[in-house]
Design a protein around this motif. Structure first.
Motif, PDB file in Angstrom:
ATOM      1  N   SER A  31       0.812  -1.227   0.000  1.00 37.88           N
ATOM      2  CA  SER A  31       0.000   0.000   0.000  1.00 37.88           C
ATOM      3  C   SER A  31       0.838   1.268   0.000  1.00 37.88           C
ATOM      4  CB  SER A  31      -0.942   0.013   1.215  1.00 37.88           C
ATOM      5  OG  SER A  31      -1.837  -1.061   1.148  1.00 37.88           O
ATOM      6  N   GLU A  35      -2.259   1.364  -4.604  1.00 39.38           N
ATOM      7  CA  GLU A  35      -3.574   1.158  -3.993  1.00 39.38           C
ATOM      8  C   GLU A  35      -4.107  -0.214  -4.382  1.00 39.38           C
ATOM      9  OE1 GLU A  35      -5.658   3.226  -2.001  1.00 39.38           O
ATOM     10  OE2 GLU A  35      -3.765   4.249  -1.662  1.00 39.38           O
ATOM     11  N   CYS A  36      -3.940  -0.555  -5.655  1.00 37.08           N
ATOM     12  CA  CYS A  36      -4.362  -1.878  -6.106  1.00 37.08           C
ATOM     13  C   CYS A  36      -3.792  -2.148  -7.495  1.00 37.08           C
ATOM     14  CB  CYS A  36      -5.893  -1.992  -6.138  1.00 37.08           C
ATOM     15  SG  CYS A  36      -6.680  -0.997  -7.424  1.00 37.08           S
ATOM     16  N   CYS A  58     -10.176  -4.451  -2.228  1.00 37.03           N
ATOM     17  CA  CYS A  58     -10.059  -3.059  -2.678  1.00 37.03           C
ATOM     18  C   CYS A  58     -11.211  -2.714  -3.598  1.00 37.03           C
ATOM     19  CB  CYS A  58      -8.721  -2.853  -3.396  1.00 37.03           C
ATOM     20  SG  CYS A  58      -8.448  -1.147  -3.866  1.00 37.03           S
ATOM     21  N   SER A  92      -5.755   6.147   3.463  1.00 35.91           N
ATOM     22  CA  SER A  92      -4.575   5.755   2.704  1.00 35.91           C
ATOM     23  C   SER A  92      -3.404   5.483   3.633  1.00 35.91           C
ATOM     24  CB  SER A  92      -4.202   6.885   1.738  1.00 35.91           C
ATOM     25  OG  SER A  92      -2.916   6.703   1.217  1.00 35.91           O
ATOM     26  N   TRP A  93      -2.387   4.784   3.085  1.00 36.27           N
ATOM     27  CA  TRP A  93      -1.123   4.621   3.815  1.00 36.27           C
ATOM     28  C   TRP A  93      -0.519   5.995   4.075  1.00 36.27           C
ATOM     29  CZ3 TRP A  93       4.044   5.739   2.551  1.00 36.27           C
ATOM     30  CH2 TRP A  93       5.016   5.099   3.328  1.00 36.27           C
TER      31      TRP A  93
END
Length: 572
Positions: A31, A35-36, A58, A92-93
């Protein structure tokens, strides 16, 4: 011991501390980069559809991702897009005050409101498929604007994935989940599918346009990327080199621009190159490297009931020619044509000549340039083409020119802004830090005669007019807000250091308990704020102040000591 080695070791230690804190979280390292990862395919009944996504949980604007990942080009195509984050998305990270954005150059800092999509699309004939074509896109979705890194990564994994499918992709995601998180200033080895990519994460401490700080020698990697984010500027700009300065002005002023290109690759690369042309100044408007009718902002950006927004849109659909004919600046690109050894240059044309059908390549605008063209740059680049100078060398010349042009424009602003900062001697321990003086446009204009861009640039023209228009742009607003916040934090640091050097215990001797408790609460608030914002105070200052604070608290009566500690715990 080499001080450069010790500098890198400190970066590694801080990175390892962050890694250890996150190691228990699922997909934590993954992450920090992505995101993916998703695969978009064509379904006969559903049309474009998500076939696979990692991590599996996700949920990410799937419909829009699907629609934007099928450009309909034969063969293999790579391009990028940018999307606004949908409401209600998970955290988010990256945080608002995360260490990455604090240490990264402003142009590479994370914007939590947007995602980037990096696409590798394949469409080839396949008799085993009903429609006769194999059509899939492999998409990397990230908050990081690392276009060169992620497109290079796709070149490694996409061809292999299209042959071996899901097990291959799962293995790749697990490998990425082992990568060290991006830390500005560090050189990292990133293994994937038997290849090791060696990259350096840029830092805000890097000298603009210079070589990055020397790092301790690492083992030689089979694939060394010279940059993670820079594009081949010469390739992107080669059909309008003679108009580059006009486009630089349009980017600086945040003007609405549409780039109509023959392919998603040309569209996305041109938009990203234009945005980067004003570095190290951050482009603060919205930009969409590849914009389609399926974008959620389509209606917002194409309405004719109001003036066009401050945004750059890259499009390929001919439908947009009619939709955007009211926009003030349209760059119509065709397939690259050569005139001898030289790329044929597009012409600047009047907006009235923009036709809804069969529009010829050109820059359709009524913009009158503030500055004269730099003919020496154009001659140098054209001579390089004739001598078959490598594209990366031409790009370096272009990037250096644009950097110096932007710096010549920004330096007078920075110099004036520094004069608004209170003198260090005016910062005292027992008073709130003094305020930064407000920015006065007229006062700034008065400084240009003796300290303007003419000190560093040979270009003549209406610099004053350019500044006046810049002051009305989102780029000025974004630059000023960022610099004002940095200056405010510097004042906070100076105040903390002055307080640390003061005799706190001596001050408390003739003060009432109410005044002492008030001091304790204010100091506690300052320490918490400094920790949360990770202010760059001198080493040991916060620890020293914490010690003073405990000493002051211990001098209070027991009931007040208890209430102060209780308050501190509650605040923490």
């Amino acid at each position: 011991m080499d001080p450069l080695d010790s500098s890198e070791s400190r970066l590694v230690e801080s990175a390892n501390a962050a890694e250890n804190a996150e190691s228990s979280l699922p997909w934590a390292r993954f992450s920090s980069w992505l995101e993916c990862v998703c695969v978009v395919t064509f379904d006969l009944e559903l049309g474009q559809a998500i076939e696979l996504v990692y991590p599996h949980d996700c949920m990410l604007f799937f419909h829009m991702t699907c629609e934007m990942c099928f450009p309909g080009c034969l063969g293999d195509t790579q391009f990028s897009f940018r999307l606004r984050q949908s409401v209600g998305r998970r955290g988010s990270w990256f945080g608002e005050e995360d260490a990455y954005s604090r240490d990264a150059p402003v142009t590479l800092q994370v914007k939590l409101a947007h995602f980037y999509g990096y696409v590798y699309f394949r469409q080839v004939k396949d008799a085993s498929v009903k429609r006769g074509y194999f059509q899939k896109s492999l998409v990397l979705v990230s908050r990081l604007p690392y276009v060169h890194l992620f497109q290079s990564l796709l070149q490694i994994i996409a061809p292999e994935y299209f042959e071996k499918l899901e097990p291959c992709l799962e293995a790749v995601c697990n490998e990425i989940d082992q990568w060290q998180s991006p830390v500005p200033g560090l050189t990292l080895n990133l293994p994937v599918m038997g290849v090791v990519m060696q990259v350096r994460i840029p830092s805000k401490n890097d000298k603009p346009g210079g070589s990055p700080e020397k790092q301790a020698q690492k083992e030689v990697a089979p694939m060394m990327l010279p940059t993670i984010h820079e594009l081949d500027l010469f390739k992107c700009f080669q059909s309008f080199l003679i108009h580059l300065q006009m486009l630089w002005e349009l980017m600086l002023l945040g003007e609405p621009v549409v780039v109509m290109a023959p392919s998603p690759t040309v569209s996305s690369e041109t938009v990203l190159a234009l945005v980067s042309s004003i570095a190290p100044l951050r482009y603060c408007c919205d930009y969409r490297p590849y914009f389609t009718i399926h974008d959620t902002e389509f209606k917002e950006y194409t309405t004719r009931t109001q003036a066009p927004p401050n945004v750059i849109l890259g499009v390929t659909n001919p439908f947009f020619i009619k939709t955007f004919q009211s926009w003030p600046h349209i760059i119509r690109l065709g397939e690259l044509k050569m005139s001898g050894d030289l790329p044929k240059q597009v012409k600047v044309k009047k907006l009235a000549k923009l036709k809804t059908l069969d529009t010829k390549p050109g820059i359709y605008t009524a913009h009158k340039m503030f500055l004269q063209k730099d003919k020496s740059l154009i001659k140098r680049l054209l001579k390089g083409i004739q001598r078959k100078r490598p594209s990366e060398v031409q790009s370096a010349i272009l990037r250096r020119h644009l950097l110096e042009l932007t710096q010549s424009f920004i330096i007078p602003l920075e110099r004036y802004l520094a004069s608004l900062m209170p003198l260090q001697r005016s910062v005292t321990p027992w008073k709130t830090p003094p305020q930064i003086r407000p920015f006065s446009q007229e006062e700034f204009m008065g400084t240009l005669e003796h300290a303007g861009p003419q000190l560093t640039s040979v270009l003549k023209g209406d610099w004053v007019g350019l500044y006046r228009k810049f002051f009305r742009s989102p780029n000025f607003d974004g630059w000023y807000r960022l610099r004002h916040r940095e200056m405010t934090q510097k004042l906070e640091c100076l105040h903390l250091e002055v307080v640390c050097d003061a005799d706190l215990l001596g001050w408390t001797k003739d003060k009432s308990e109410v005044e002492i408790v008030d001091l304790v609460l204010k100091l506690r608030e300052k320490l918490m704020k400094a920790g949360k914002q990770q202010l760059p105070v001198k080493e040991g200052v916060l620890e020293k102040l914490e010690g003073y604070l405990q000493t002051v608290i211990s001098s209070l009566p027991e009931d007040l000591q208890t209430s102060s500690v209780t308050f501190n715990v509650a605040q923490s």
